[in-house]
Design a protein around this motif. Structure first.
Motif, short mmCIF file in Angstrom:
data_model
loop_
_atom_site.label_atom_id
_atom_site.label_comp_id
_atom_site.label_asym_id
_atom_site.label_seq_id
_atom_site.Cartn_x
_atom_site.Cartn_y
_atom_site.Cartn_z
N GLN A 22 -34.76 57.57 32.89
CA GLN A 22 -35.19 56.57 31.92
C GLN A 22 -35.67 55.30 32.62
O GLN A 22 -36.72 54.74 32.27
CB GLN A 22 -34.04 56.21 30.97
N ALA A 23 -34.91 54.84 33.62
CA ALA A 23 -35.31 53.63 34.34
C ALA A 23 -36.65 53.83 35.04
O ALA A 23 -37.49 52.92 35.09
CB ALA A 23 -34.23 53.25 35.35
N SER A 24 -36.87 55.01 35.58
CA SER A 24 -38.13 55.29 36.29
C SER A 24 -39.32 55.26 35.32
O SER A 24 -40.41 54.80 35.68
CB SER A 24 -38.05 56.66 36.97
N ARG A 25 -39.09 55.75 34.09
CA ARG A 25 -40.18 55.80 33.12
C ARG A 25 -40.48 54.42 32.53
O ARG A 25 -41.62 54.04 32.34
CB ARG A 25 -39.84 56.77 31.98
N THR A 26 -39.43 53.68 32.19
CA THR A 26 -39.60 52.44 31.43
C THR A 26 -39.80 51.21 32.30
O THR A 26 -40.26 50.17 31.81
CB THR A 26 -38.40 52.21 30.50
N ASP A 27 -39.44 51.28 33.56
CA ASP A 27 -39.58 50.11 34.44
C ASP A 27 -39.94 50.60 35.84
O ASP A 27 -39.13 50.60 36.75
CB ASP A 27 -38.27 49.30 34.46
N ALA A 28 -41.19 51.00 36.00
CA ALA A 28 -41.64 51.57 37.28
C ALA A 28 -41.50 50.55 38.41
O ALA A 28 -41.27 50.93 39.57
CB ALA A 28 -43.09 52.03 37.16
N ARG A 29 -41.61 49.27 38.11
CA ARG A 29 -41.50 48.26 39.16
C ARG A 29 -40.09 48.21 39.76
O ARG A 29 -39.90 47.73 40.86
CB ARG A 29 -41.87 46.88 38.60
N THR A 39 -30.55 45.00 43.88
CA THR A 39 -31.32 46.24 43.80
C THR A 39 -31.72 46.44 42.34
O THR A 39 -30.91 46.85 41.52
CB THR A 39 -30.50 47.43 44.29
N ARG A 40 -32.97 46.12 42.05
CA ARG A 40 -33.43 46.16 40.66
C ARG A 40 -33.26 47.54 40.04
O ARG A 40 -32.90 47.66 38.87
CB ARG A 40 -34.89 45.72 40.61
N PHE A 41 -33.49 48.56 40.83
CA PHE A 41 -33.39 49.92 40.30
C PHE A 41 -31.95 50.22 39.86
O PHE A 41 -31.72 50.71 38.75
CB PHE A 41 -33.85 50.93 41.34
N SER A 42 -30.97 49.92 40.71
CA SER A 42 -29.57 50.16 40.35
C SER A 42 -29.19 49.37 39.11
O SER A 42 -28.47 49.87 38.22
CB SER A 42 -28.65 49.78 41.51
N GLU A 43 -29.67 48.14 39.02
CA GLU A 43 -29.32 47.30 37.87
C GLU A 43 -29.90 47.87 36.58
O GLU A 43 -29.25 47.85 35.53
CB GLU A 43 -29.79 45.87 38.11
N ARG A 44 -31.12 48.38 36.66
CA ARG A 44 -31.72 48.96 35.45
C ARG A 44 -31.02 50.25 35.05
O ARG A 44 -30.86 50.54 33.86
CB ARG A 44 -33.22 49.22 35.68
N VAL A 45 -30.62 51.04 36.03
CA VAL A 45 -29.91 52.29 35.73
C VAL A 45 -28.58 51.99 35.04
O VAL A 45 -28.24 52.60 34.01
CB VAL A 45 -29.69 53.12 37.01
#
Length: 468
Positions: free
Chosen positions: A136-143, A349-355
Motif C-alpha cells: 500500500q505504501a509503495s502504491r500510494t506514496d512512491a516518494r 526513514t519515510r518508507f518505514s513511517e508510511r508503512v
C-alpha cells in the motif's frame, strides 16, 4: 579448564566450546592473562578434531574474550577485567559486558536456543499484514521509496501515535511528539540533549543493559536504584537523593525489563513528588506498552509531560526491521530533540513511517495486538508453572510482556548457569548483565515465549539441581 563436550548432541562442537569458555571467563574462573590449552592439546584431551577448536578460539578472539599471541598461544584478554568506576567513554564500555551482550543478541544460529533473548518469535509477528502495508505504501506514496522523512516524523503517523498515547492516558498533541528511528535512538537523543560527561543519573537495578552501555559511553555516572515488584524502591530513592543530585531517572513503568513488573500508582506518584522536590526529570521507557490490553497508570499521564519524557516504539511488538520509536515531551523540548536528530541523522526513514502509519490506520496493528496479547499471556502462565515445577523461584509473576526474572534458591551467582546451558546448545545471559555495574546476582532473565520445549526444560531441571 573444565570443559565437557557432547559429540552426540546436535549442537556443533564449536558452539559448545565457545559457550563454555565464555562462561568460564565471565565467571572469573579463567582470569585475565591466563593461557588456554594449545589447540593441539585441547583437541587431544577431548578426542576431537583440531578444526572446531581453531574456529572456537578464533571466534572468542574476534569477540575480544581471548588475545592470540604469535608463537605462544591464546590468553584471556585484559579488557574483561573490571575497570574503576571513574573510567569514562570508550574505556568504560569496553570494561563492561554491555557491548558484548548487545552484539550477542544478533547471534542466532538455528541450532542455538536463546532463552534470554528480547525478541518475540517470528511466528508471532504479522508478516502478511506488514507485507500488505508495504504494498500500500509503495502504491500510494512512491516518494517514500527514495525520500527522507521530515525530522519530526510523518504527520499522519504522529496523529496515530497521539491516539495510542491517549489510550494509555497520556495527553499529547502533534507538537509534543516526534518519531525516531527506534526507541534506542530516542534514548540516545535524550542522553545527547539533556546530559553531559560527569552528570549523574538514576537507573533501575536490575535494568536495561543497552541503556547502561549508552550512558557509560557518554561518560555518565550511573547510580542503581533497587527495583521491587511495585517499582523502584522509594526508600532507597530518598536515601540516595541525600548523597546524589541526578539529572535524570530512567525507568520502565510497564512490564519492566527484566522483571516483568509494573510501577504501582502510589510509587509513581511519589517519584513525581521527589522529581519536583529535587529538580530531576524522569525518562519513562514504555516500549512494552502495546502488550498491555488494559492500561495502568503512566507517569507521563500524571505529570502531563512536565518533568517526564515518554519513550515508546513498535520494534518489540510489530517489527524489529521497521525500527521505529517515538518521544512525547514538552513542545519546546521536542523542538530541541528534532534539531539534534537533524544534525545526527538528517531525517527518518519515510518508507518505514508510511508503512507503520498504514498498519495503524487500517486497523491491522490493532488486530495483530489482540492475537499477540493472547499468545503472550498464555506463554506467561505456562512459563511460571514450568519454572515452579522444577524448583525455580520467580521474582514476581508478570501480568504481561514476555520477560520473567527467576532464580534457583541456593545458587548465589547466575554465572554458573551459562556453562550449563551451553552444554545443550542453549544461551542464557547471567543476571549481572542487567545490573548497572555488572554486580553478581542469582537472577536470570527468561523470555517466556521460548521456555515451553524439551531442551529448555532439560536445562531448567539441571540448573535447579545446582541449588542442592
Amino acid at each position: 579448564m573444565k570443559i565437557t563436550l557432547d559429540v552426540a548432541t546436535s549442537t556443533p562442537l564449536t558452539e559448545q566450546i565457545v559457550g563454555q569458555v565464555e562462561a568460564l571467563i565471565l565467571s572469573r574462573e579463567l582470569r585475565v592473562g591466563m593461557r588456554l590449552p594449545s589447540i593441539r592439546k585441547f583437541a587431544a584431551e577431548h578426542n576431537i578434531s583440531r578444526f572446531p577448536v581453531i574456529e572456537a578460539y578464533d571466534r572468542l578472539a574476534t569477540r575480544g574474550l581471548l588475545q592470540p599471541k604469535h608463537g605462544s598461544g591464546y590468553y584471556v584478554a585484559e579488557q574483561f577485567e573490571k575497570a574503576p568506576r571513574a573510567t569514562r567513554g570508550l574505556d568504560a564500555i569496553r570494561a563492561t559486558p554491555e557491548s558484548d551482550q548487545i552484539l550477542r543478541q544478533f547471534e542466532r544460529p538455528d541450532e542455538v536456543l536463546n532463552l534470554s533473548i528480547g525478541f518475540i518469535p517470528e511466528a508471532w509477528r504479522d508478516v502478511e499484514g506488514i507485507a500488505q502495508a508495504i504494498r500500500q505504501a509503495s502504491r500510494t506514496d512512491a516518494r517514500s521509496l527514495i525520500d527522507y522523512a521530515i525530522p519530526q516524523g510523518d504527520p499522519q503517523l504522529r496523529l496515530q501515535i497521539e491516539q495510542r498515547l491517549a489510550f494509555v492516558g497520556v495527553a499529547a498533541e502533534p507538537q509534543n511528539i516526534m518519531v525516531t528511528n527506534s526507541a534506542s535512538e530516542a534514548l540516545d537523543l535524550v542522553v545527547r540533549m539533556l546530559l553531559k560527561p560527569g552528570d549523574t543519573v538514576f537507573v533501575e537495578d536490575p535494568g536495561y543493559f543497552n541503556l547502561f552501555g549508552l550512558l557509560k559511553l557518554q561518560g555518565i555516572e550511573l547510580v542503581g536504584v533497587p527495583r521491587l515488584s511495585t517499582g523502584p524502591d522509594i526508600e532507597a530513592v530518598e536515601a540516595l537523593l541525600i548523597e546524589h543530585r541526578p539529572k535524570l531517572f530512567f525507568l520502565n513503568t510497564v512490564f519492566h525489563n527484566p522483571t516483568g513488573t509494573n510501577v504501582a500508582p502510589h510509587v509513581g506518584f511519589r517519584l513525581l513528588q521527589l522529581a519536583q522536590e529535587h529538580d530531576f526529570m524522569i525518562v519513562e521507557d514504555d516500549v512494552y506498552a502495546d502488550f498491555q490490553a488494559i492500561p495502568t497508570q503512566r507517569l507521563a499521564s500524571l505529570d502531563r509531560l512536565t518533568r517526564v519524557v515518554y519513550i515508546g516504539g513498535f520494534s518489540k511488538s510489530l517489527s524489529s526491521s521497521l525500527r521505529l520509536g517515538y518521544i512525547a515531551a514538552e513542545a519546546g523540548l521536542v523542538k530541541h530533540f528534532v534539531e539534534v536528530k537533524a544534525l545526527t541523522s538528517l531525517g527518518g526513514t519515510r518508507f518505514s513511517e508510511r508503512v507503520v502509519a498504514a498498519l495503524l490506520e487500517r486497523g491491522t496493528y490493532r488486530k495483530h495486538l489482540e492475537r499477540l496479547r493472547r499468545r503472550v499471556n498464555g506463554a506467561i502462565s505456562t512459563a511460571v508453572e514450568l519454572l515452579a515445577s522444577v524448583g525455580w523461584q520467580v521474582f514476581d509473576e508478570p501480568c504481561g510482556g514476555t520477560l520473567v526474572w527467576a532464580c534457583v534458591p541456593g545458587v548465589p551467582n547466575s554465572d554458573v548457569f551459562v556453562a550449563e546451558a551451553a552444554r545443550s546448545g542453549i544461551t542464557v545471559q547471567p543476571g549481572s548483565y542487567y545490573r548497572p555495574h555488572g554486580e553478581p546476582t542469582p537472577w536470570v532473565r527468561f523470555n517466556t515465549a521460548y521456555l515451553d520445549n524439551e531442551r529448555a526444560m532439560g536445562f531448567l531441571r539441571r540448573a535447579a539441581a545446582l541449588g542442592g
